[in-house]
Design an enzyme around this catalytic site. Structure first.
Site, short mmCIF file in Angstrom:
data_model
loop_
_atom_site.label_atom_id
_atom_site.label_comp_id
_atom_site.label_asym_id
_atom_site.label_seq_id
_atom_site.Cartn_x
_atom_site.Cartn_y
_atom_site.Cartn_z
N HIS A 1 -3.13 6.32 4.52
CA HIS A 1 -1.70 6.41 4.82
C HIS A 1 -1.18 7.77 4.34
O HIS A 1 -1.56 8.24 3.26
CB HIS A 1 -0.91 5.34 4.06
CG HIS A 1 -1.09 3.94 4.57
ND1 HIS A 1 -1.87 3.62 5.66
CD2 HIS A 1 -0.56 2.77 4.13
CE1 HIS A 1 -1.82 2.30 5.86
NE2 HIS A 1 -1.03 1.76 4.94
N CYS B 1 0.82 -1.22 0.00
CA CYS B 1 0.00 0.00 0.00
C CYS B 1 0.85 1.27 0.00
O CYS B 1 0.56 2.24 -0.72
CB CYS B 1 -0.95 -0.01 1.20
SG CYS B 1 -0.22 -0.65 2.71
N1 LIG Z 1 -4.96 -3.61 4.59
C1 LIG Z 1 -4.23 -3.04 3.65
O1 LIG Z 1 -4.10 -1.80 3.54
C2 LIG Z 1 -3.53 -3.88 2.64
C3 LIG Z 1 -2.89 -3.25 1.60
C4 LIG Z 1 -2.23 -4.00 0.64
C5 LIG Z 1 -2.23 -5.36 0.76
N2 LIG Z 1 -2.86 -5.97 1.81
C6 LIG Z 1 -2.82 -7.43 1.87
O2 LIG Z 1 -4.13 -7.94 1.70
C7 LIG Z 1 -4.27 -9.16 2.44
C8 LIG Z 1 -5.48 -9.10 3.37
O3 LIG Z 1 -5.38 -8.00 4.19
P1 LIG Z 1 -6.60 -7.43 5.05
O4 LIG Z 1 -6.07 -6.16 5.58
O5 LIG Z 1 -7.89 -7.42 4.30
O6 LIG Z 1 -6.70 -8.51 6.25
P2 LIG Z 1 -7.94 -8.96 7.14
O7 LIG Z 1 -8.91 -7.87 7.36
O8 LIG Z 1 -7.33 -9.62 8.33
O9 LIG Z 1 -8.66 -10.09 6.24
C9 LIG Z 1 -8.03 -11.30 5.90
C10 LIG Z 1 -8.89 -12.07 4.92
O10 LIG Z 1 -8.20 -13.24 4.52
C11 LIG Z 1 -9.04 -14.37 4.75
N3 LIG Z 1 -8.27 -15.56 5.09
C12 LIG Z 1 -7.36 -15.71 6.07
N4 LIG Z 1 -6.89 -16.99 6.10
C13 LIG Z 1 -7.54 -17.65 5.10
C14 LIG Z 1 -7.51 -18.98 4.63
N5 LIG Z 1 -6.73 -19.92 5.18
N6 LIG Z 1 -8.30 -19.30 3.58
C15 LIG Z 1 -9.11 -18.39 3.01
N7 LIG Z 1 -9.19 -17.11 3.43
C16 LIG Z 1 -8.41 -16.74 4.47
C17 LIG Z 1 -9.90 -13.96 5.91
O11 LIG Z 1 -11.03 -14.80 5.98
P3 LIG Z 1 -11.72 -15.16 7.41
O12 LIG Z 1 -12.54 -13.94 7.77
O13 LIG Z 1 -12.57 -16.32 7.08
O14 LIG Z 1 -10.63 -15.43 8.38
C18 LIG Z 1 -10.21 -12.52 5.52
O15 LIG Z 1 -11.24 -12.50 4.55
C19 LIG Z 1 -2.92 -9.36 3.11
O16 LIG Z 1 -2.13 -10.14 2.25
C20 LIG Z 1 -2.35 -7.97 3.18
O17 LIG Z 1 -0.95 -7.98 3.25
C21 LIG Z 1 -3.52 -5.27 2.75
#
Ligand SMILES: NC(=O)c1ccc[n+]([C@@H]2O[C@H](COP(=O)([O-])OP(=O)(O)OC[C@H]3O[C@@H](n4cnc5c(N)ncnc54)[C@H](OP(=O)(O)O)[C@@H]3O)[C@@H](O)[C@H]2O)c1
Length: 340
Positions: free
Chosen positions: A242, A130
């Site tokens: 950010h 990000c």
């Molecule tokens: N937040 C940001 O600004 C941002 C920016 C760029 C990239 N990212 C990337 O995006 C990804 C998710 O981030 P987030 O911030 O959205 O996290 P989050 O709110 O914690 O959500 C995680 C998601 O992944 C799912 N998940 C986790 N383990 C899983 C599994 N074994 N099988 C299938 N689904 C699974 C979760 O499902 P459940 O609800 O069922 O656990 C949930 O839908 C990460 O790789 C992060 O590095 C985030």
């Protein structure tokens, strides 16, 4: 005829924004499938006016799915993105797992949309970190004009960058402090409410964190390997958005006024830069927006050809979900066209 699109991580903060943005931008879908872990079985998520039942990624058969937007972390991507690609689905992954693989394009469409052509090799395209995404959108047009030699960046990153649980921790701690509840950090290494933490992701050998390293190597891959970047990444107690303070050294002279004019004309950017009270953008104002905002553009007289600037964006949108959907839009318009 539209596309069948899967969103893996649909119950997360980024996944929710992916669904919102697909609906907002009227991405031509025939069907959208919401996927998450077994924990989410039975849950529902919103897609425009519709409600989607969450399905389990583990046993989802990708055959017939055109595009999968993944935001479920690196381990999940490592296991399921190649499986989806083998079934003929093009994966756009938000995790850091594939970003630096030579045969995987790392794309910010305002900067290197043509790199998307490389998707054909593995059927995987990576979305950058990000903090990198918003920085390169602002740097690209200035690099084209005056050649960037070096960037010194300090970030002010919101808690949503660490997902749902991290935002809950900020909320819970903030309330708890007023009633003297004990502080028990879980998602962060120290108290986040009323504090700032100079540590995002794990430490590396030289002392940088991985988040800092990502900004260095991803900028080189997206913009130009000659650009030197040094970063200090800091978590701050905001929910979404950010901010980054950039110090940029150019090969050629570039006046602040000209830089501002170039940025104003460039894709994905909005310049709000009045030298008066409130004449700049702060993170709360960029929430829900598509643009990357630039403020406080000014000369740095302590170096040759130096400029300072302040860059703010919605990390869940330009930093993640919007960028992924923009990539998908290029993909369908250039490479996955369907007959009308
Ligand atoms: N937040 C940001 O600004 C941002 C920016 C760029 C990239 N990212 C990337 O995006 C990804 C998710 O981030 P987030 O911030 O959205 O996290 P989050 O709110 O914690 O959500 C995680 C998601 O992944 C799912 N998940 C986790 N383990 C899983 C599994 N074994 N099988 C299938 N689904 C699974 C979760 O499902 P459940 O609800 O069922 O656990 C949930 O839908 C990460 O790789 C992060 O590095 C985030």
């Amino acid at each position: 005829m539209g596309y069948k699109v899967a969103v893996a991580g649909a119950t997360g903060v980024v996944g929710a924004e992916m669904l919102n943005i697909l609906a907002e931008r009227q991405f031509p879908v025939d069907e959208v499938v919401a996927l998450a872990s077994r924990r989410s079985l039975g849950k529902e998520v919103g897609f425009g006016d519709e409600t989607l039942k969450v399905r389990t990624l583990d046993d989802y058969d990708f055959a017939g799915t055109d595009i999968a937007l993944f935001s479920a972390g690196g381990d999940v991507a490592a296991e399921h993105a190649p499986r989806a690609a083998a079934a003929g689905t093009v994966v756009i992954d938000n995790s850091s797992r594939f970003r630096m693989h030579e045969d995987v394009p790392l794309v910010v469409p305002e900067c290197n949309a043509d790199a998307i052509a490389g998707f054909a090799k593995r059927k995987i395209i990576a979305n950058p970190n990000c903090s990198t995404a918003q920085m390169v959108v602002a740097l690209k047009p200035l690099h084209d004009r005056a050649g960037i030699r070096r960037v010194v960046v300090a970030t002010y990153q919101s808690t949503s960058g660490a997902g749902n649980a991290a935002m809950d921790e900020l909320f819970g701690q903030t309330k708890g402090i007023f009633v003297n509840d004990p502080i028990e950090p879980v998602a962060f290494t120290k108290q986040i409410a009323f504090n700032v933490i100079p540590h995002i992701d794990t430490f590396m050998d030289g002392g940088d964190t991985r988040e800092e390293w990502k900004m260095v190597v991803e900028t080189k891959k997206i913009l130009d390997p000659r650009i030197k970047v040094t970063a200090t990444c800091v978590r701050v107690p905001t929910f979404v958005g950010h901010a980054e303070a950039l110090n940029v050294e150019f090969e050629a002279p570039l006046a602040a006024e000209e830089a501002r004019d170039i940025l104003r004309e460039s894709p994905g950017l909005m310049v709000i830069d009045r030298r008066e009270d409130g004449g700049y953008v702060t993170p709360v104002e960029c929430v829900g927006e598509y643009a990357t905002y630039v403020s406080r553009v000014r000369a740095d007289p302590t170096v040759e050809n130096g400029l300072n600037m302040w860059v703010v964006a919605d990390n869940l949108r330009k930093g993640a979900a919007l960028n992924a959907v923009q990539i998908a839009e290029v993909l369908i318009n250039r490479y996955l066209k369907k007959a009308a």
